[in-house]
Design an enzyme around this catalytic site. Structure first.
Site, PDB file in Angstrom:
ATOM      1  N   ARG A   4      10.714  -9.367  -4.179  1.00 19.17           N
ATOM      2  CA  ARG A   4       9.569  -9.206  -5.086  1.00 19.17           C
ATOM      3  C   ARG A   4       9.855  -8.107  -6.103  1.00 19.17           C
ATOM      4  O   ARG A   4       9.614  -8.263  -7.300  1.00 19.17           O
ATOM      5  CB  ARG A   4       8.325  -8.868  -4.255  1.00 19.17           C
ATOM      6  CG  ARG A   4       7.033  -8.618  -5.046  1.00 19.17           C
ATOM      7  CD  ARG A   4       5.947  -8.211  -4.054  1.00 19.17           C
ATOM      8  NE  ARG A   4       4.608  -8.116  -4.637  1.00 19.17           N
ATOM      9  CZ  ARG A   4       4.076  -6.999  -5.117  1.00 19.17           C
ATOM     10  NH1 ARG A   4       4.793  -5.875  -5.105  1.00 19.17           N
ATOM     11  NH2 ARG A   4       2.843  -6.994  -5.612  1.00 19.17           N
ATOM     12  N   GLN A  12      -1.457 -12.494  -6.795  1.00 15.60           N
ATOM     13  CA  GLN A  12      -1.753 -11.078  -6.988  1.00 15.60           C
ATOM     14  C   GLN A  12      -0.694 -10.387  -7.830  1.00 15.60           C
ATOM     15  O   GLN A  12      -0.935  -9.299  -8.367  1.00 15.60           O
ATOM     16  CB  GLN A  12      -1.939 -10.346  -5.656  1.00 15.60           C
ATOM     17  CG  GLN A  12      -0.725 -10.270  -4.756  1.00 15.60           C
ATOM     18  CD  GLN A  12      -0.275  -8.844  -4.496  1.00 15.60           C
ATOM     19  OE1 GLN A  12       0.370  -8.256  -5.335  1.00 15.60           O
ATOM     20  NE2 GLN A  12      -0.605  -8.305  -3.337  1.00 15.60           N
ATOM     21  N   SER A  18      -2.417  -3.741  -3.845  1.00 12.86           N
ATOM     22  CA  SER A  18      -1.198  -4.285  -4.462  1.00 12.86           C
ATOM     23  C   SER A  18      -0.141  -4.533  -3.388  1.00 12.86           C
ATOM     24  O   SER A  18      -0.343  -5.324  -2.474  1.00 12.86           O
ATOM     25  CB  SER A  18      -0.707  -3.326  -5.551  1.00 12.86           C
ATOM     26  OG  SER A  18       0.408  -3.848  -6.229  1.00 12.86           O
ATOM     27  N   LEU A  19       0.994  -3.836  -3.474  1.00 14.11           N
ATOM     28  CA  LEU A  19       2.042  -3.976  -2.473  1.00 14.11           C
ATOM     29  C   LEU A  19       1.519  -3.745  -1.062  1.00 14.11           C
ATOM     30  O   LEU A  19       1.995  -4.348  -0.094  1.00 14.11           O
ATOM     31  CB  LEU A  19       3.168  -2.981  -2.776  1.00 14.11           C
ATOM     32  CG  LEU A  19       4.244  -2.856  -1.706  1.00 14.11           C
ATOM     33  CD1 LEU A  19       5.112  -4.092  -1.691  1.00 14.11           C
ATOM     34  CD2 LEU A  19       5.066  -1.601  -1.908  1.00 14.11           C
ATOM     35  N   HIS A  26       0.796  -6.753 -12.022  1.00 11.94           N
ATOM     36  CA  HIS A  26      -0.555  -7.311 -12.155  1.00 11.94           C
ATOM     37  C   HIS A  26      -0.961  -7.605 -13.591  1.00 11.94           C
ATOM     38  O   HIS A  26      -2.116  -7.429 -13.975  1.00 11.94           O
ATOM     39  CB  HIS A  26      -1.571  -6.395 -11.462  1.00 11.94           C
ATOM     40  CG  HIS A  26      -1.171  -6.049 -10.068  1.00 11.94           C
ATOM     41  ND1 HIS A  26      -1.078  -7.003  -9.077  1.00 11.94           N
ATOM     42  CD2 HIS A  26      -0.790  -4.872  -9.509  1.00 11.94           C
ATOM     43  CE1 HIS A  26      -0.669  -6.417  -7.961  1.00 11.94           C
ATOM     44  NE2 HIS A  26      -0.486  -5.137  -8.205  1.00 11.94           N
ATOM     45  N   GLN A  41       2.405   1.056  -4.642  1.00  8.51           N
ATOM     46  CA  GLN A  41       3.219   1.898  -5.512  1.00  8.51           C
ATOM     47  C   GLN A  41       2.350   2.946  -6.200  1.00  8.51           C
ATOM     48  O   GLN A  41       1.206   2.692  -6.549  1.00  8.51           O
ATOM     49  CB  GLN A  41       3.913   1.046  -6.573  1.00  8.51           C
ATOM     50  CG  GLN A  41       5.130   0.319  -6.051  1.00  8.51           C
ATOM     51  CD  GLN A  41       5.834  -0.472  -7.139  1.00  8.51           C
ATOM     52  OE1 GLN A  41       5.618  -1.668  -7.281  1.00  8.51           O
ATOM     53  NE2 GLN A  41       6.663   0.194  -7.907  1.00  8.51           N
TER      54      GLN A  41
END
Length: 306
Positions: free
Chosen positions: A115, A248, A90-91, A199, A10
């Site tokens: 998610r 994560q 991340s993603l 996060h 993102q």
């Protein structure tokens, strides 16, 4: 020559972000597959927006997964080699796992949608925030978060490159953190276009929902090692991969360490697959002697493969 392929998360989304891949059959097929699975025209969203829609977590996450996988499939269709390592920011870790054949795209897409929904519902829109801080070291960021939290959550979320760290938590705390960072000498303190504070510990309820969903997911041993965000390790055991994906969500992305681990493993070229040039830029600022390329359109794809 050892290469690594990395996938953005993102923050790299923008209206028109896939326009440069208009002639790539693999990209068109991937977006068509995703649209059929989700019942939503992702290609139109990517091309036309509006930006406000793209920046909503429940839209951004499936869209960025699709974009990363589409770019990777175009790489392979044009004869691009398998890398020595995958990683995703991340993603982007989900895109990396799909590319490594640890999870099917059709399995990953609804997981990513859940998610995103879990993240947004854990912290209602407007309640949380996430901001980039440039010009302070890790220790100073820790001090800023401690000063500005004032009883709310404010934590380092993404350790992106030396001197570039993202903080996340309650929106008011993030705003106080931005002001404190500037007071401590930060060159930039900027709120990012994300509607959920990834996060940080605010995501623990979402992580529990994700844990339940992943328990039934078909996950296999990756065909290529995937360095995962929370531990900077690659795992063969599907159960350990599931745990890493859960962790994560509420732990920092240790991207500086991932980049340095890739270099220590002998990687000399990093190829970013997906919209934007964020990860290539971070690699250039973090690593000496490692070439970083961003595959942002068909011309860049051909050049990177050549």
């Amino acid at each position: 020559m050892k290469i690594a392929v990395v996938f953005p998360g993102q923050g790299s989304q923008s209206v028109g972000m896939m326009d440069g891949f208009a002639g790539e059959p693999a990209v068109a097929r991937t977006f068509s597959e995703a649209s059929d699975l989700l019942g939503e025209d992702l290609a139109r969203l990517a091309a036309e927006g509006p930006a406000e829609a793209l920046n909503r977590t429940v839209v951004t996450q499936p869209l960025m997964l699709t974009a990363g996988v589409a770019c990777w499939r175009a790489w392979r269709e044009r004869g691009g080699p398998l890398p020595a390592f995958f990683a995703g920011h991340s993603l982007g870790e989900y895109s990396a796992l799909v590319a490594a054949e640890a999870i099917d795209f059709a399995e990953a897409l609804p997981i990513v949608r859940l998610r995103a929904q879990a993240m947004q519902e854990a912290v209602p829109e407007g309640t949380g925030g996430i901001a980039a801080i440039v010009g302070l070291d890790d220790a100073k960021i820790g001090q800023v978060c401690a000063e500005a939290a004032q009883g709310e959550v404010l934590e380092p979320a993404n350790l992106n490159s030396p001197g570039q760290i993202v903080i996340a938590g309650h929106r008011a705390a993030v705003e106080r953190g931005m002001a404190a960072a500037k007071a401590h000498g930060a060159r930039i303190a900027k709120m990012l276009p994300m509607s959920a504070p990834s996060h940080c510990s605010l995501m623990k309820p979402a992580a529990e929902r994700l844990r339940e969903r992943l328990a039934g997911a078909a996950i296999r041993r990756p065909q290529v090692p995937v360095l995962q965000n929370a531990d900077v390790e690659s795992f063969d055991d599907p159960e350990r991969i599931r745990r890493a994906l859960v962790e994560q969500l509420h732990r920092p992305v240790r991207w500086v360490q991932i980049q340095r681990r890739l270099q220590a493993e002998g990687v000399v070229r990093i190829v970013e697959c997906g919209p934007g040039k964020v990860l290539a830029g971070l690699a250039k600022r973090t690593l000496e002697g490692v070439e970083a390329l961003a595959v942002t359109d068909s011309a860049a794809l051909a050049a990177a493969i050549a």
